[in-house]
Design a protein around this motif. Sequence first.
Motif, PDB file in Angstrom:
ATOM      1  N   ILE A  80       5.587  -3.402 -12.068  1.00 26.85           N
ATOM      2  CA  ILE A  80       5.297  -3.139 -10.543  1.00 26.85           C
ATOM      3  C   ILE A  80       6.934  -2.642 -10.156  1.00 26.85           C
ATOM      4  N   ALA A  81       7.891  -3.395 -10.547  1.00 29.98           N
ATOM      5  CA  ALA A  81       9.251  -3.065 -10.202  1.00 29.98           C
ATOM      6  C   ALA A  81       9.478  -1.467 -10.456  1.00 29.98           C
ATOM      7  N   ALA A  82       9.202  -1.027 -11.611  1.00 32.16           N
ATOM      8  CA  ALA A  82       9.515   0.430 -12.232  1.00 32.16           C
ATOM      9  C   ALA A  82       8.414   1.220 -11.261  1.00 32.16           C
ATOM     10  N   CYS A  83       7.311   0.867 -11.190  1.00 31.36           N
ATOM     11  CA  CYS A  83       6.591   1.775 -10.134  1.00 31.36           C
ATOM     12  C   CYS A  83       7.366   2.138  -8.832  1.00 31.36           C
ATOM     13  N   ARG A  84       7.777   0.797  -8.420  1.00 33.07           N
ATOM     14  CA  ARG A  84       8.393   0.858  -6.937  1.00 33.07           C
ATOM     15  C   ARG A  84       9.556   1.784  -7.023  1.00 33.07           C
ATOM     16  N   ALA A  85      10.433   1.706  -7.991  1.00 32.13           N
ATOM     17  CA  ALA A  85      11.384   2.584  -7.874  1.00 32.13           C
ATOM     18  C   ALA A  85      11.177   4.014  -8.183  1.00 32.13           C
ATOM     19  N   LEU A  86       9.898   4.158  -8.827  1.00 36.03           N
ATOM     20  CA  LEU A  86       9.545   5.503  -8.927  1.00 36.03           C
ATOM     21  C   LEU A  86       9.069   6.101  -7.633  1.00 36.03           C
ATOM     22  N   LEU A  87       8.343   5.270  -7.053  1.00 35.69           N
ATOM     23  CA  LEU A  87       7.730   5.921  -5.783  1.00 35.69           C
ATOM     24  C   LEU A  87       9.086   5.796  -4.737  1.00 35.69           C
ATOM     25  N   SER A  88      10.252   5.222  -5.036  1.00 39.63           N
ATOM     26  CA  SER A  88      10.993   5.385  -3.894  1.00 39.63           C
ATOM     27  C   SER A  88      11.783   6.669  -3.865  1.00 39.63           C
ATOM     28  N   LEU A  89      11.566   7.234  -5.155  1.00 44.60           N
ATOM     29  CA  LEU A  89      11.993   8.682  -5.544  1.00 44.60           C
ATOM     30  C   LEU A  89      11.242   9.760  -5.105  1.00 44.60           C
ATOM     31  N   ASP A  90       9.911   9.475  -5.375  1.00 46.65           N
ATOM     32  CA  ASP A  90       8.803  10.313  -5.366  1.00 46.65           C
ATOM     33  C   ASP A  90       7.721   9.657  -4.419  1.00 46.65           C
ATOM     34  N   PRO A  91       7.533   9.378  -3.175  1.00 47.05           N
ATOM     35  CA  PRO A  91       6.465   8.577  -2.401  1.00 47.05           C
ATOM     36  C   PRO A  91       5.047   9.079  -2.591  1.00 47.05           C
ATOM     37  N   SER A  92       5.048  10.174  -3.045  1.00 43.46           N
ATOM     38  CA  SER A  92       3.799  11.082  -3.057  1.00 43.46           C
ATOM     39  C   SER A  92       3.189  11.190  -4.457  1.00 43.46           C
TER      40      SER A  92
END
Length: 127
Positions: A80-92
């Motif tokens: 989940i933390a890795a997903c959130r880090a990814l989404l902080s870079l590319d929210p879409s």
Amino acid sequence: MILFSKRRLLRSAVRAVNAGERDEAIDYLERYLARVPDDTKVRRECAELCASVGRVPEAVAHYEALAGALAAEGLGLKAIAACRALLSLDPSHTETQRVLAKLSKKAGVDPVAAQRIDGALQEIMKP
């Protein structure tokens, strides 16, 4: 010989980071990850380095692979933390949004609460 080569790549990456050559360090880490794709610690370091130098597409790819590897290991909160880090870079990034929702539901994490504990999850990801 193969172990020596992998160790040498990691030592070279550390030297490059210490010398301030982050792009060079990323190249060494990516060569290492080509040989050991499931090394989540190195994958996370590489993703963070890529993000820090503006290599966002590469960072996104590394975070996506990291989330998948962590989920496969049964480490849902770290995934989940890795997903959130990814989404902080590319929210879409829609696939990651779906994965995050699935992981959050499986872990029993309310998506709103997940945003509040995001900082704590990022701390879990640190070595």
